[in-house]
Write an enzyme that holds these catalytic residues in place. Structure first.
Site, PDB file in Angstrom:
ATOM      1  N   SER A  37       0.641  -1.222   0.099  1.00 50.43           N
ATOM      2  CA  SER A  37      -0.026  -0.003  -0.114  1.00 50.43           C
ATOM      3  C   SER A  37       0.822   1.150   0.096  1.00 50.43           C
ATOM      4  O   SER A  37       0.475   2.266  -0.315  1.00 50.43           O
ATOM      5  CB  SER A  37      -0.821   0.006   1.147  1.00 50.43           C
ATOM      6  OG  SER A  37      -0.137   0.019   2.389  1.00 50.43           O
ATOM      7  N   HIS A  73      -6.497  17.039  12.602  1.00 56.77           N
ATOM      8  CA  HIS A  73      -7.544  18.071  13.145  1.00 56.77           C
ATOM      9  C   HIS A  73      -7.243  17.789  14.695  1.00 56.77           C
ATOM     10  O   HIS A  73      -6.883  16.837  15.128  1.00 56.77           O
ATOM     11  CB  HIS A  73      -8.984  17.398  13.067  1.00 56.77           C
ATOM     12  CG  HIS A  73      -9.621  18.241  11.866  1.00 56.77           C
ATOM     13  ND1 HIS A  73     -11.103  18.307  11.894  1.00 56.77           N
ATOM     14  CD2 HIS A  73      -9.198  18.672  10.638  1.00 56.77           C
ATOM     15  CE1 HIS A  73     -11.186  18.843  10.818  1.00 56.77           C
ATOM     16  NE2 HIS A  73      -9.965  19.193   9.945  1.00 56.77           N
ATOM     17  N   ASP A 127      -7.798   5.505   4.708  1.00 55.65           N
ATOM     18  CA  ASP A 127      -7.966   4.238   5.594  1.00 55.65           C
ATOM     19  C   ASP A 127      -9.190   4.043   6.267  1.00 55.65           C
ATOM     20  O   ASP A 127      -9.088   2.992   7.200  1.00 55.65           O
ATOM     21  CB  ASP A 127      -6.600   4.184   6.414  1.00 55.65           C
ATOM     22  CG  ASP A 127      -5.089   4.095   5.420  1.00 55.65           C
ATOM     23  OD1 ASP A 127      -5.497   3.464   4.404  1.00 55.65           O
ATOM     24  OD2 ASP A 127      -4.273   4.241   6.066  1.00 55.65           O
TER      25      ASP A 127
END
Lengths: 172, 160
Positions: A56, A96, A115
């Site tokens: 990945s 965040h 993900d």
């Protein structure tokens, strides 16, 4: 080298020497464990060295590459860092900060979507608790041995048995 | 005197130690290099829309769209121990709830979701990159040079 000569060393040993062999075997096992636990203390990560198991992250990391992780609690997680969480992931496109806890989302370089499908059901963000560590060092190909051993468990047990046998049988 | 097994064993051991030494030399040769460079970032078009963002939830959120110009030269960053650079643009802003918000995108336009209170605040765009080596450290480098802009207060409803 036939089987009889293989056991010659053992035959020549007395009880005391045999116990010594057992002890040195124990030393090897415990020092490996000590190094691993020592690395855990130094890096603050529950698994300081990980093997990349999927593609990945290609073309940056391939299967079988080794990553060295650190996870110091005082270092904040920032955008772009390569984090390893419970499965295995990549950088953080979104960070965040809310109510004092940092929330972020990860995505594999080679994946077209983020993900979220890999997180626990209903989980939209990762927090610092999910992080195993952040990648700080890279070593190619070395983890291939681990992948081979995980894919062929019989090979793993054969290698482990041979090594253990060798250490027990041979006199230093 | 020496069996095939012994010869194979010593060849393997020697090859492995040579490889390990070379890898270490490769790592040491680039570990002290400074990879920081300049980047010029400018925004061309900045709009805010109030549309549903299905990547987070079904509710309507403020989405900022921006087109930007980016000019930088990264060729001198490459050496024998740089396999690839992973570039990303970060938008950083402050809100009353959060001291630091960061949104990033590998390429294309950056998109963020937060309340309209962020509209008047300054947003800073910075370029940074991860260096993926052949063997060695994985540094996070921030380009020197950033661009600050403000999102408009009013929503844009028309298509861009």
């Amino acid at each position: 080298m036939d089987l009889v000569s293989l056991f010659d060393d053992v035959k020549r040993m007395n009880k005391r020497q045999f116990l010594y062999q057992l002890l040195s075997f124990g030393m090897i096992v415990s020092s490996a464990l000590m190094i691993w636990k020592g690395l855990m203390v130094v890096t603050g990560s529950e698994s300081p060295i990980v093997v990349v198991l999927s593609g990945s992250m290609e073309p940056a990391f391939h299967r079988g590459d080794l990553l060295f992780l650190t996870n110091y609690p005082e270092e904040p997680v920032r955008v772009g860092e390569i984090v390893v969480f419970k499965v295995e992931g990549r950088d953080i496109p979104i960070v965040h900060q809310k109510n004092g806890t940092i929330k972020f989302l990860t995505k594999g370089d080679n994946n077209s979507v983020d993900d979220r499908g890999l997180y626990a059901p209903g989980q939209l963000w990762l927090t610092k608790r999910d992080v195993v560590g952040r990648a700080r060092g890279f070593l190619p190909y070395v983890g291939m041995v681990t992948i081979l051993m995980n894919e062929y468990p019989k090979f793993k047990y054969a290698v482990l048995a041979c090594l253990g046998f060798y250490v027990l049988i041979h006199r230093e | 005197m020496h069996s095939v097994l012994q010869r194979a064993n010593s060849i393997l051991a020697y090859a492995l130690s040579v490889l390990a030494c070379l890898t270490f030399a490769c790592f040491v040769s680039t570990v002290f290099l400074d990879y920081v460079t300049d980047a010029n970032i400018n925004t061309v078009k900045v709009v805010v829309k109030n549309v549903p963002d299905y990547s987070a939830s079904r509710e309507k959120n403020d989405l900022g769209f921006l087109t930007f110009d980016l000019q930088t030269d990264l060729t001198h960053l490459f050496n024998w121990n740089v396999k690839q650079l992973f570039l990303y643009l970060t938008a950083e802003y402050e809100t009353s709830n959060n001291e630091l918000n960061q949104v990033s995108k590998g390429n294309g336009c950056a998109l963020g979701q937060d309340h309209i209170e962020s509209a008047n605040k300054n947003i800073t765009l910075t370029l940074s990159w991860n260096i993926i080596p052949n063997a060695g450290l994985l540094p996070n480098i921030f380009a020197s040079g950033s661009h600050s802009f403000q999102f408009p207060v009013e929503y844009t409803t028309s298509r861009m």
